[in-house]
Design a protein around this motif. Structure first.
Motif, PDB file in Angstrom:
ATOM      1  N   UNK A 182       1.916   9.088  16.671  1.00  0.00           N
ATOM      2  CA  UNK A 182       1.417   8.156  15.649  1.00  0.00           C
ATOM      3  C   UNK A 182       1.708   8.704  14.251  1.00  0.00           C
ATOM      4  N   UNK A 183       1.648   7.794  13.262  1.00  0.00           N
ATOM      5  CA  UNK A 183       1.965   8.154  11.877  1.00  0.00           C
ATOM      6  C   UNK A 183       0.765   7.886  10.961  1.00  0.00           C
ATOM      7  N   UNK A 184      -0.439   8.009  11.500  1.00  0.00           N
ATOM      8  CA  UNK A 184      -1.620   7.695  10.699  1.00  0.00           C
ATOM      9  C   UNK A 184      -1.820   8.660   9.527  1.00  0.00           C
ATOM     10  N   UNK A 185      -1.478   9.920   9.713  1.00  0.00           N
ATOM     11  CA  UNK A 185      -1.631  10.861   8.605  1.00  0.00           C
ATOM     12  C   UNK A 185      -0.732  10.463   7.434  1.00  0.00           C
ATOM     13  N   UNK A 186       0.496  10.078   7.760  1.00  0.00           N
ATOM     14  CA  UNK A 186       1.401   9.609   6.705  1.00  0.00           C
ATOM     15  C   UNK A 186       0.898   8.299   6.094  1.00  0.00           C
ATOM     16  N   UNK A 187       0.334   7.426   6.937  1.00  0.00           N
ATOM     17  CA  UNK A 187      -0.192   6.158   6.430  1.00  0.00           C
ATOM     18  C   UNK A 187      -1.332   6.387   5.449  1.00  0.00           C
ATOM     19  N   UNK A 188      -2.198   7.351   5.737  1.00  0.00           N
ATOM     20  CA  UNK A 188      -3.293   7.683   4.818  1.00  0.00           C
ATOM     21  C   UNK A 188      -2.732   8.183   3.495  1.00  0.00           C
ATOM     22  N   UNK A 189      -1.707   9.010   3.552  1.00  0.00           N
ATOM     23  CA  UNK A 189      -1.095   9.530   2.323  1.00  0.00           C
ATOM     24  C   UNK A 189      -0.491   8.402   1.495  1.00  0.00           C
ATOM     25  N   UNK A 190       0.204   7.478   2.164  1.00  0.00           N
ATOM     26  CA  UNK A 190       0.809   6.358   1.443  1.00  0.00           C
ATOM     27  C   UNK A 190      -0.269   5.469   0.837  1.00  0.00           C
ATOM     28  N   UNK A 191      -1.292   5.149   1.620  1.00  0.00           N
ATOM     29  CA  UNK A 191      -2.356   4.289   1.113  1.00  0.00           C
ATOM     30  C   UNK A 191      -3.041   4.916  -0.096  1.00  0.00           C
ATOM     31  N   UNK A 192      -3.295   6.196  -0.030  1.00  0.00           N
ATOM     32  CA  UNK A 192      -3.925   6.880  -1.159  1.00  0.00           C
ATOM     33  C   UNK A 192      -3.073   6.742  -2.413  1.00  0.00           C
ATOM     34  N   UNK A 193      -1.768   6.883  -2.254  1.00  0.00           N
ATOM     35  CA  UNK A 193      -0.852   6.788  -3.398  1.00  0.00           C
ATOM     36  C   UNK A 193      -0.817   5.386  -3.991  1.00  0.00           C
ATOM     37  N   UNK A 194      -0.785   4.359  -3.126  1.00  0.00           N
ATOM     38  CA  UNK A 194      -0.560   2.995  -3.628  1.00  0.00           C
ATOM     39  C   UNK A 194      -1.848   2.240  -3.938  1.00  0.00           C
ATOM     40  N   UNK A 195      -3.017   2.779  -3.521  1.00  0.00           N
ATOM     41  CA  UNK A 195      -4.271   2.058  -3.732  1.00  0.00           C
ATOM     42  C   UNK A 195      -5.298   2.817  -4.551  1.00  0.00           C
ATOM     43  N   UNK A 196      -5.215   4.140  -4.566  1.00  0.00           N
ATOM     44  CA  UNK A 196      -6.285   4.920  -5.192  1.00  0.00           C
ATOM     45  C   UNK A 196      -5.830   5.738  -6.391  1.00  0.00           C
ATOM     46  N   UNK A 197      -4.542   5.788  -6.654  1.00  0.00           N
ATOM     47  CA  UNK A 197      -4.064   6.517  -7.825  1.00  0.00           C
ATOM     48  C   UNK A 197      -4.132   5.628  -9.066  1.00  0.00           C
ATOM     49  N   UNK A 198      -4.021   6.248 -10.231  1.00  0.00           N
ATOM     50  CA  UNK A 198      -4.113   5.494 -11.482  1.00  0.00           C
ATOM     51  C   UNK A 198      -2.944   4.530 -11.660  1.00  0.00           C
ATOM     52  N   UNK A 199      -1.747   4.965 -11.282  1.00  0.00           N
ATOM     53  CA  UNK A 199      -0.569   4.113 -11.396  1.00  0.00           C
ATOM     54  C   UNK A 199      -0.502   3.145 -10.221  1.00  0.00           C
ATOM     55  N   UNK A 200       0.061   1.977 -10.468  1.00  0.00           N
ATOM     56  CA  UNK A 200       0.173   0.946  -9.433  1.00  0.00           C
ATOM     57  C   UNK A 200       1.642   0.758  -9.078  1.00  0.00           C
ATOM     58  N   UNK A 201       2.105   1.282  -7.935  1.00  0.00           N
ATOM     59  CA  UNK A 201       3.487   1.025  -7.530  1.00  0.00           C
ATOM     60  C   UNK A 201       3.698  -0.461  -7.262  1.00  0.00           C
ATOM     61  N   UNK A 202       4.806  -0.997  -7.729  1.00  0.00           N
ATOM     62  CA  UNK A 202       5.022  -2.441  -7.615  1.00  0.00           C
ATOM     63  C   UNK A 202       5.153  -2.893  -6.163  1.00  0.00           C
ATOM     64  N   UNK A 203       5.719  -2.056  -5.300  1.00  0.00           N
ATOM     65  CA  UNK A 203       5.801  -2.335  -3.867  1.00  0.00           C
ATOM     66  C   UNK A 203       5.518  -1.041  -3.124  1.00  0.00           C
ATOM     67  N   UNK A 204       4.635  -1.087  -2.139  1.00  0.00           N
ATOM     68  CA  UNK A 204       4.357   0.133  -1.378  1.00  0.00           C
ATOM     69  C   UNK A 204       5.568   0.568  -0.576  1.00  0.00           C
ATOM     70  N   UNK A 205       6.428  -0.386  -0.194  1.00  0.00           N
ATOM     71  CA  UNK A 205       7.571  -0.074   0.660  1.00  0.00           C
ATOM     72  C   UNK A 205       8.645   0.737  -0.053  1.00  0.00           C
ATOM     73  N   UNK A 206       8.700   0.670  -1.381  1.00  0.00           N
ATOM     74  CA  UNK A 206       9.765   1.382  -2.103  1.00  0.00           C
ATOM     75  C   UNK A 206       9.606   2.887  -1.950  1.00  0.00           C
TER      76      UNK A 206
END
Length: 557
Positions: A526-550
């Motif tokens: 499974x890739x849940x650890x990576x998913x948590x890292x991505x979610x933290x970056x795209x939802x909880x950081x100050x900057x808002x990435x325009x697309x999470x997939x990029x």
């Protein structure tokens, strides 16, 4: 002036397609070559990709830069608007789009799905009128998925597509490709914002860059299949995702003209349906049709990405732009109603088909009661679309096709569409499209937990190469994760308080994230650890990435 293209001129057969020069070294294959990849990545096809990039890569970059400026303007309080400089296009009554094209005359039910072999066969056997062969949001863009999806389409059009599951079950296409019982294929390439890092383009100035995902997906499919599609009685047809304005539509139109000239087929043979799934495009529907009029078949109400676009565009503009729990954002809330009403009226004014939104429900054969309730909701949704004048709709599962078709059969009668319903009584204002605040509703703790859980589960699936993921009886794609994470970001940014009185801040979201992640069923690989890292970056950081997939694509795929 009527600009409808004619398809009555003689078309080339396979034998008449010109030969092409050898491979252009300016397109370099970085990805590993798997079985049969050489059938797609031929020297001639790579030369075509090089020609596309040489001609259009710079314009693509200009259009992406313009998007950035639009985002800055929106953040600074400048709302989208109907463009005064193109008012003459909207006012001119005479022009029309090319229309449906052979095989697209009846689009009352379209099935969407990725292009892996099993899903392709299921779609082709579904009984739908159209298959949206999705290389975009329903496909995780692994190198394997990108090229093997092209192989699936190549084999489907050759009549040789088959699949044997690990359990030994065999899948084959049950009707002849191009026949009345097999859907017309409309392929959706990736959006302009995505790259294909496994192919590199070396321009004439010596600069090296990742290839455009859009040009790769379009170019490989068109080059290998356009002539075969014409022979089968249809043509090279495309869904165009995530456009943000008419200049991006103009870019696609120029690409279509160049591509048709390159392989010596008649201009106007290509047909495109544009997804109106950004708030910016909603204000330029008529101009988008105009720019693509030689190749345009219609517009689609891309409802999930449209909601994502609303959140993304106005995420830092104050509490009146904060949306409630995702399940409360229905198609009947005022701003969504204005959007769909304008889409149908605009399409029918110009002879274009209006295609409705996705029904993502997956029937649960182990729980007939859940299925029955869901089918009632699907029927109501499709009844609304048919009543509003739409000419077709999307479903994600073959079992939904009879329910959706019944509503459109009733509305259509003996016709194949509802173009006769001009909807001239519709008059939608900018204020109505931007009427976000009137939706009401609440943000609840369960809504927060639900967004976090859906995003994590989808991102984990996407990282494993599965872009269409069955989650809680729904077929989810990247748009669901985008809505979920962008809502969380906005709720945190605006210090939103839930209906239960909980302030949504980063500290509490960290607890929610840990709880949700801790409750997920883990498994080997499974890739849940990576998913948590991505979610933290795209939802909880100050900057808002325009697309999470990029960023996720660059780092993890």
């Amino acid at each position: 002036m009527n600009t409808t293209a004619t398809l009555t001129e003689p078309r080339p057969t396979t034998a008449s397609v010109p030969t092409f020069p050898a491979h252009d070294p300016r397109i370099e294959v970085i990805g590993e070559m798997g079985p049969r990849y050489a059938e797609i990545l031929t020297p001639e096809a790579l030369r075509f990709l090089a020609a596309l990039h040489d001609r259009f890569a710079g314009i693509r970059h200009d259009r992406l830069a313009a998007r950035l400026q639009t985002r800055v303007d929106a953040a600074n309080g400048r709302d989208p608007k109907f463009l005064p400089e193109t008012a003459h296009i909207r006012a001119e009554p005479g022009w029309r789009v090319a229309g449906p094209g052979p095989g697209l005359e009846d689009r009352r039910v379209e099935i969407t799905g990725p292009t892996d072999r099993k899903m392709a066969i299921n779609a082709l056997n579904s009984g739908a009128k159209v298959w949206l062969a999705d290389q975009e949001d329903a496909t995780s863009p692994t190198w394997q998925n990108v090229i093997e999806g092209q192989l699936s389409l190549l084999d489907a059009l050759a009549g040789t597509l088959s699949y044997t599951s690990p359990e030994g079950k065999e899948y084959t296409v049950t009707h002849d490709i191009g026949g009345p019982d097999t859907p017309t294929i409309v392929m959706r390439p990736r959006g302009w914002h995505l790259v294909e890092k496994h192919l590199r383009f070396h321009d004439r100035a010596g600069r090296s860059m990742s290839a455009s995902g859009s040009l790769v997906d379009f170019g490989l499919y068109f080059f290998h299949n356009a002539t075969r599609l014409i022979e089968l009685g249809s043509g090279p047809y495309f869904y165009l995702p995530k456009l943000e304005g008419h200049l991006e539509a103009r870019l696609w139109n120029d690409i279509f003209g160049f591509a048709q000239d390159y392989i010596h087929i008649q201009r106007g043979t290509i047909r495109a349906t544009v997804l109106i799934e950004t708030i910016q495009a909603a204000f330029e529907m008529e101009e988008i049709l105009y720019e693509l009029r030689e190749h345009c078949a219609g517009l689609n109400a891309g409802r999930w990405d449209y909601i994502f676009s609303i959140i993304k565009t106005f995420r830092s503009r104050g509490r009146r732009f904060v949306l409630p729990d995702r399940k409360q954002i229905t198609m009947t809330v005022p701003f969504m109603r204005a959007y769909t009403e304008l889409l149908v009226a605009t399409c029918h004014k110009r002879g274009a088909y209006a295609i409705g939104g996705m029904s993502a429900f997956i029937p649960n054969r182990r729980d007939p009661e859940i299925t029955e309730r869901a089918l009632e909701q699907v029927a109501a949704d499709k009844r609304r679309e048919a009543t509003d004048g739409f000419d077709g709709t999307w479903v994600a599962h073959p079992d939904l096709i009879p329910t959706a078709r019944a509503e459109f059969d009733l509305a259509f009668g003996e016709r194949n569409n509802q173009l006769h319903r001009t909807r001239s009584e519709v008059s939608v204002t900018a204020a109505q499209l931007l009427d976000i605040g009137s939706i009401g509703g609440q943000v609840t703790e369960s809504g927060v937990y639900g967004n976090v859980a859906i995003a994590l589960r989808y991102i984990e699936s996407w990282l494993r190469g599965i872009g269409a993921a069955a989650i809680d009886n729904l077929m989810e794609d990247a748009a669901t994760a985008e809505i979920s994470r962008s809502q969380v970001w906005q709720w945190v940014h605006e210090n939103t308080v839930t209906a239960e009185g909980r302030r949504i801040d980063r500290a509490w979201l960290g607890e929610v994230l840990a709880q949700v992640a801790g409750g997920l069923t883990r498994f080997d690989g499974d890739r849940f650890d990576d998913a948590v890292e991505i979610f933290t970056t795209v939802a909880l950081e100050a900057e808002f990435p325009t697309f999470l997939t990029v960023g996720a694509y660059a780092r993890f795929l």
